[in-house]
Design a protein around this motif. Structure first.
Motif, mmCIF file in Angstrom:
data_model
loop_
_atom_site.group_PDB
_atom_site.id
_atom_site.type_symbol
_atom_site.label_atom_id
_atom_site.label_comp_id
_atom_site.label_asym_id
_atom_site.label_seq_id
_atom_site.Cartn_x
_atom_site.Cartn_y
_atom_site.Cartn_z
ATOM 1 N N ALA A 169 35.860 44.317 37.757
ATOM 2 C CA ALA A 169 34.914 43.329 38.294
ATOM 3 C C ALA A 169 35.588 41.998 38.614
ATOM 4 O O ALA A 169 35.277 41.369 39.619
ATOM 5 N N ILE A 170 36.503 41.583 37.765
ATOM 6 C CA ILE A 170 37.213 40.320 37.990
ATOM 7 C C ILE A 170 38.702 40.571 37.834
ATOM 8 O O ILE A 170 39.158 40.975 36.772
ATOM 9 N N GLY A 171 39.457 40.334 38.867
ATOM 10 C CA GLY A 171 40.913 40.395 38.771
ATOM 11 C C GLY A 171 41.474 41.798 38.681
ATOM 12 O O GLY A 171 40.910 42.764 39.177
ATOM 13 N N SER A 172 42.579 41.873 37.970
ATOM 14 C CA SER A 172 43.366 43.110 37.904
ATOM 15 C C SER A 172 43.068 43.884 36.624
ATOM 16 O O SER A 172 42.293 43.453 35.776
ATOM 17 N N LYS A 173 43.726 45.020 36.505
ATOM 18 C CA LYS A 173 43.639 45.805 35.261
ATOM 19 C C LYS A 173 44.153 44.995 34.080
ATOM 20 O O LYS A 173 43.611 45.066 32.984
ATOM 21 N N LYS A 174 45.192 44.219 34.326
ATOM 22 C CA LYS A 174 45.763 43.388 33.269
ATOM 23 C C LYS A 174 44.721 42.382 32.760
ATOM 24 O O LYS A 174 44.578 42.193 31.552
ATOM 25 N N SER A 175 43.986 41.766 33.674
ATOM 26 C CA SER A 175 42.960 40.808 33.247
ATOM 27 C C SER A 175 41.823 41.518 32.513
ATOM 28 O O SER A 175 41.219 40.961 31.599
ATOM 29 N N ALA A 176 41.537 42.773 32.881
ATOM 30 C CA ALA A 176 40.511 43.548 32.181
ATOM 31 C C ALA A 176 40.952 43.835 30.743
ATOM 32 O O ALA A 176 40.142 43.788 29.812
ATOM 33 N N ILE A 177 42.227 44.126 30.559
ATOM 34 C CA ILE A 177 42.768 44.355 29.214
ATOM 35 C C ILE A 177 42.682 43.068 28.401
ATOM 36 O O ILE A 177 42.287 43.083 27.226
ATOM 37 N N ILE A 178 43.020 41.965 29.009
ATOM 38 C CA ILE A 178 42.953 40.667 28.320
ATOM 39 C C ILE A 178 41.517 40.360 27.912
ATOM 40 O O ILE A 178 41.274 39.867 26.805
ATOM 41 N N ARG A 179 40.545 40.678 28.776
ATOM 42 C CA ARG A 179 39.129 40.440 28.434
ATOM 43 C C ARG A 179 38.723 41.252 27.208
ATOM 44 O O ARG A 179 37.962 40.773 26.366
ATOM 45 N N ILE A 180 39.232 42.474 27.106
ATOM 46 C CA ILE A 180 38.910 43.296 25.924
ATOM 47 C C ILE A 180 39.509 42.679 24.670
ATOM 48 O O ILE A 180 38.851 42.594 23.629
#
Length: 120
Positions: A92-103
């Protein structure tokens, strides 16, 4: 310890009040986090109200225990959504890396609000 808990209360209260308000100011920001099989507009409004109420609850001693528990429950509810977002081709926002950081941030937030809850 009192000062640290107070700082966490202010941070969580401000963060959730802001997030709740943003559900109404910029609802399109949240639409990609809500699965398509759910009524996006209704879910956005309901969770915006919940976040705003829980955020405000962090500023009042009488509601603090319930608000901190409510935020913890809300973060637990949101965790599968963040994991689901990671599995999408384009998060939804940014890259896969940012999704991991959100988790990872989600777990830090869960620990932080749990810390507040157990020290009340």
């Amino acid at each position: 310890m009192y000062i640290f808990i107070l700082i966490l209360r202010i941070i969580f209260g401000a963060f959730f009040c802001y997030a709740g308000f943003m559900h109404f100011k910029k609802p399109q920001f949240y639409k990609n986090f809500i699965p398509n099989f759910l009524p996006k507009k209704l879910i956005n409004i309901v969770f915006g109200i919940i976040e705003l109420i829980l955020g405000l609850g962090m500023f009042f001693t009488i509601t603090l225990k319930h608000a901190s528990l409510g935020i913890l429950i809300l973060l637990i509810i949101f965790l599968p959504i963040h994991i689901w977002d990671l599995t999408k081709e384009q998060p939804a926002i940014g890259s896969k890396k940012s999704a991991i950081i959100r988790i990872l941030v989600q777990f830090i937030l869960m620990y932080g609000i749990y810390f507040v809850y157990i020290h009340l």
